[in-house]
Design a protein around this motif. Structure first.
Motif, short mmCIF file in Angstrom:
data_model
loop_
_atom_site.label_atom_id
_atom_site.label_comp_id
_atom_site.label_asym_id
_atom_site.label_seq_id
_atom_site.Cartn_x
_atom_site.Cartn_y
_atom_site.Cartn_z
N VAL A 10 0.80 -1.22 0.06
CA VAL A 10 -0.07 -0.19 -0.11
C VAL A 10 0.89 1.27 0.14
CG1 VAL A 10 -1.56 1.15 1.44
CG2 VAL A 10 -1.99 -1.03 1.08
N ALA A 11 1.88 1.25 0.55
CA ALA A 11 2.67 2.41 0.91
C ALA A 11 3.46 2.69 -0.35
CB ALA A 11 3.68 2.19 2.05
N ARG A 12 3.92 1.43 -1.07
CA ARG A 12 4.63 1.82 -2.42
C ARG A 12 3.76 2.19 -3.32
NH1 ARG A 12 7.97 -3.39 -3.95
NH2 ARG A 12 8.36 -1.80 -5.63
N SER A 13 2.32 2.04 -3.18
CA SER A 13 1.47 2.49 -4.16
C SER A 13 1.18 4.17 -4.27
CB SER A 13 0.07 1.91 -4.08
OG SER A 13 -0.56 2.42 -2.99
N LEU A 14 1.64 4.69 -3.19
CA LEU A 14 1.40 6.11 -3.04
C LEU A 14 2.79 6.74 -3.81
CD1 LEU A 14 0.17 6.35 0.62
CD2 LEU A 14 -1.08 6.51 -1.64
N ARG A 15 2.74 7.19 -4.81
CA ARG A 15 3.93 7.58 -5.49
C ARG A 15 3.52 8.72 -6.60
NH1 ARG A 15 1.90 3.37 -7.49
NH2 ARG A 15 1.72 3.11 -9.69
N THR A 16 4.22 9.65 -7.20
CA THR A 16 3.85 10.77 -7.95
C THR A 16 4.14 10.29 -9.56
OG1 THR A 16 6.04 11.52 -7.80
CG2 THR A 16 4.43 12.43 -6.40
N ASP A 17 5.04 9.36 -9.76
CA ASP A 17 5.48 8.90 -11.02
C ASP A 17 4.34 8.17 -11.40
OD1 ASP A 17 7.22 5.91 -10.50
OD2 ASP A 17 6.75 7.24 -9.23
N GLN A 18 3.88 8.06 -12.92
CA GLN A 18 3.03 7.10 -13.50
C GLN A 18 3.47 6.05 -14.56
OE1 GLN A 18 0.28 10.60 -14.67
NE2 GLN A 18 -1.15 8.96 -14.14
N THR A 19 2.73 4.98 -14.37
CA THR A 19 3.31 4.01 -15.31
C THR A 19 2.21 3.68 -16.43
OG1 THR A 19 2.01 2.32 -13.96
CG2 THR A 19 4.28 2.59 -13.24
N HIS A 20 1.12 4.42 -16.21
CA HIS A 20 -0.13 4.48 -17.31
C HIS A 20 -0.63 2.93 -17.29
CE1 HIS A 20 1.42 8.29 -18.12
NE2 HIS A 20 0.00 8.46 -18.61
N THR A 21 -0.75 2.25 -16.07
CA THR A 21 -1.16 1.10 -15.94
C THR A 21 -2.20 0.98 -14.80
OG1 THR A 21 0.92 0.10 -16.67
CG2 THR A 21 -0.53 -1.56 -15.61
N LEU A 22 -3.27 0.19 -15.27
CA LEU A 22 -4.44 0.09 -14.09
C LEU A 22 -4.48 -1.41 -13.84
CD1 LEU A 22 -7.32 2.22 -15.82
CD2 LEU A 22 -5.33 2.82 -14.24
N GLY A 23 -5.09 -1.63 -12.61
CA GLY A 23 -4.97 -2.94 -12.11
C GLY A 23 -6.53 -3.20 -12.05
N LEU A 24 -7.12 -4.40 -12.79
CA LEU A 24 -8.48 -4.89 -12.47
C LEU A 24 -8.56 -6.21 -11.65
CD1 LEU A 24 -11.67 -4.59 -13.00
CD2 LEU A 24 -11.10 -5.69 -15.51
N VAL A 25 -9.39 -6.18 -10.66
CA VAL A 25 -9.57 -7.57 -10.10
C VAL A 25 -10.74 -7.87 -10.09
CG1 VAL A 25 -9.30 -9.03 -7.96
CG2 VAL A 25 -7.50 -7.12 -8.63
N ILE A 26 -11.39 -8.77 -10.55
CA ILE A 26 -12.64 -9.31 -11.03
C ILE A 26 -13.11 -10.45 -10.29
CG2 ILE A 26 -13.13 -8.14 -13.10
CD1 ILE A 26 -12.42 -10.72 -14.71
N SER A 27 -14.48 -10.89 -10.09
CA SER A 27 -14.74 -11.85 -9.13
C SER A 27 -14.51 -13.16 -9.74
CB SER A 27 -16.14 -11.55 -8.59
OG SER A 27 -16.19 -10.29 -8.09
N ASP A 28 -14.84 -13.40 -10.93
CA ASP A 28 -14.92 -14.58 -11.65
C ASP A 28 -14.79 -14.48 -12.95
OD1 ASP A 28 -15.17 -17.21 -12.39
OD2 ASP A 28 -17.08 -17.61 -11.61
N VAL A 29 -13.43 -14.70 -13.67
CA VAL A 29 -13.40 -14.56 -15.13
C VAL A 29 -14.19 -15.57 -15.99
CG1 VAL A 29 -11.51 -16.22 -15.50
CG2 VAL A 29 -11.49 -14.07 -16.94
N LEU A 30 -14.62 -16.66 -15.31
CA LEU A 30 -15.40 -17.49 -16.04
C LEU A 30 -16.88 -17.21 -16.19
CD1 LEU A 30 -14.10 -20.93 -14.75
CD2 LEU A 30 -13.65 -19.74 -16.75
N ASN A 31 -17.34 -16.02 -15.20
CA ASN A 31 -18.85 -15.54 -15.44
C ASN A 31 -18.68 -14.54 -16.40
OD1 ASN A 31 -21.10 -13.96 -14.89
ND2 ASN A 31 -21.07 -14.43 -12.88
N PRO A 32 -19.70 -14.93 -17.56
CA PRO A 32 -19.72 -14.11 -18.79
C PRO A 32 -19.74 -12.44 -18.35
CG PRO A 32 -20.94 -16.10 -18.98
CD PRO A 32 -20.60 -16.03 -17.66
N TYR A 33 -20.51 -12.40 -17.39
CA TYR A 33 -20.76 -10.72 -17.09
C TYR A 33 -19.36 -10.15 -16.75
CZ TYR A 33 -21.71 -6.85 -14.15
OH TYR A 33 -21.56 -5.65 -13.43
N PHE A 34 -18.72 -10.65 -15.93
CA PHE A 34 -17.07 -10.15 -15.58
C PHE A 34 -16.36 -10.18 -16.78
CE2 PHE A 34 -18.72 -10.98 -11.21
CZ PHE A 34 -18.55 -9.68 -10.85
N THR A 35 -16.42 -11.15 -17.80
CA THR A 35 -15.57 -11.23 -18.87
C THR A 35 -15.91 -9.94 -19.77
OG1 THR A 35 -15.66 -13.75 -18.98
CG2 THR A 35 -15.00 -12.59 -21.01
#
Length: 356
Positions: A50-75
């Motif tokens: 968590v502490a390391r996530s607090l920074r000023t430089d950007q990577t232009h990358t987002l993280g997405l954590v979904i509940s179930d990739v096999l569920n067509p809704y979340f896909t």
């Protein structure tokens, strides 16, 4: 547990200097860097994600954590997130929690360690200490579909209460009086909301929800199958099973067919979370559709606003009832044409304009 303060004391530098070394900032002398790294090795310190996530430089990358990739809704949700992020100049790393809180936290921790700029999460439960810490530390974050009550994070979700009310009224007009529900996990906000809305809608129609007509599910097909088998074993089985998730609906359909029964002749079936497959089942399944594509796009826009210093806002979009034939509807006398989608695309043009 060794803290960053312990490392700073061991190396004889400030906490800020330790942070800069761990984040590979160039403005640190070689001597200070050497002492900090030696202290890290000596003390066995592991940087806090968590502490390391607090920074000023950007990577232009987002993280997405979904509940179930096999569920067509979340896909479909993940697809719309990736498309919108790419249009805004961001890449997306996806983690599949598989409806397991410990796996969800593993992905969150890993993504924060990889220096993502922001995080989209559909929480598997409401008590993850890691996500609570990340939110309190100011990590750019947006909850999508599900949320954690009391956590000050923008939420992008659909409101299914009106559509559930429409479904129950529709079933009542068709003559159904014994309605059962397969619920999602009680620890999820969507699991709680859908069963509460169903109960309220039944009350508006003068109907009860007996305990034996409530099946506990986990948003997986097997739980839908087990709950439906129990319903069918009752002395007075329900006339309708409403599964609050598409995978549980498919499990329910399997259970009915395994008994040599037919939908809707022997028992009716309805589902939350419409999917393209439902139009191809026999009979096509009446379902509640969420504006999945727009939810994904709105979630990315809210997160990018947060990352780029603009004030993000929560977004709530309405779900809608899609009437087909799994509840005994007569296709020749469709009672509510406005709720029917184009069966060739299974989309709502008003809410999913850019889906393909």
């Amino acid at each position: 547990m060794t803290s960053i303060k312990d490392v700073a004391a061991e190396a004889g530098v400030s906490v800020a200097t330790v942070s800069r070394v761990l984040n590979e900032h160039p403005s640190v002398s070689e001597d200070a860097r050497t002492r900090v790294l030696a202290a890290v090795a000596s003390l066995g310190y592991r940087p806090n994600a968590v502490a390391r996530s607090l920074r000023t430089d950007q990577t232009h990358t987002l993280g997405l954590v979904i509940s179930d990739v096999l569920n067509p809704y979340f896909t479909e949700l993940a697809r719309s997130v990736e498309e919108e992020a790419r249009a805004l100049g961001y890449s997306v790393i996806i983690g599949n929690a598989d409806e397991r809180p410990e796996l969800q936290d593993h992905h969150v921790r890993t993504l924060l360690d990889r220096r993502i700029d922001g995080l989209l999460v559909s929480p598997t439960d409401g008590g993850s200490p890691l996500m609570l810490d990340a939110a309190r530390a100011g990590t750019p974050m947006v909850f999508v579909d599900r949320w954690i009550p009391g956590v000050d994070v923008p939420v992008v979700r659909s409101d299914g209460r009106g559509a559930i009310r429409d479904l129950v009224a529709h079933l009542h007009r068709l003559g159904h009086r014994r309605l059962a529900i397969i619920t999602g996990p009680a620890a999820t906000t969507t699991g709680q909301e859908r069963v509460e809305a169903f109960r309220e809608a039944l009350e508006e129609c003068g109907l009860d929800l007996p305990d034996e007509y409530i099946g506990q599910g986990d948003f997986q097909a097997d739980s839908g199958r087990r709950a439906t088998e129990r319903f069918l074993d009752l002395a007075e089985p329900p006339q309708v099973v409403f599964a609050t998730d598409n995978l549980m609906a498919l499990g329910a359909l399997d259970a009915v067919r395994a008994r040599g029964l037919r939908v809707p002749d022997d028992i009716a079936l309805a589902a939350f979370d419409d999917i393209r497959w439902f139009v191809h089942t026999d009979p096509p399944i009446t379902a509640i559709a969420q504006p999945t594509g727009e939810l994904g796009r709105a979630a990315v826009r809210a997160l990018v606003d947060r990352i780029e210093g603009r004030a993000p806002r929560s977004v709530t979009l309405p779900a809608r009832l899609v009437v087909r034939r799994s509840c005994g509807e007569n296709p020749a006398t469709n009672e509510n044409p406005a709720t029917n989608e184009n069966p060739a695309t299974n989309e709502n043009p008003a809410t999913n304009r850019s889906q393909t």
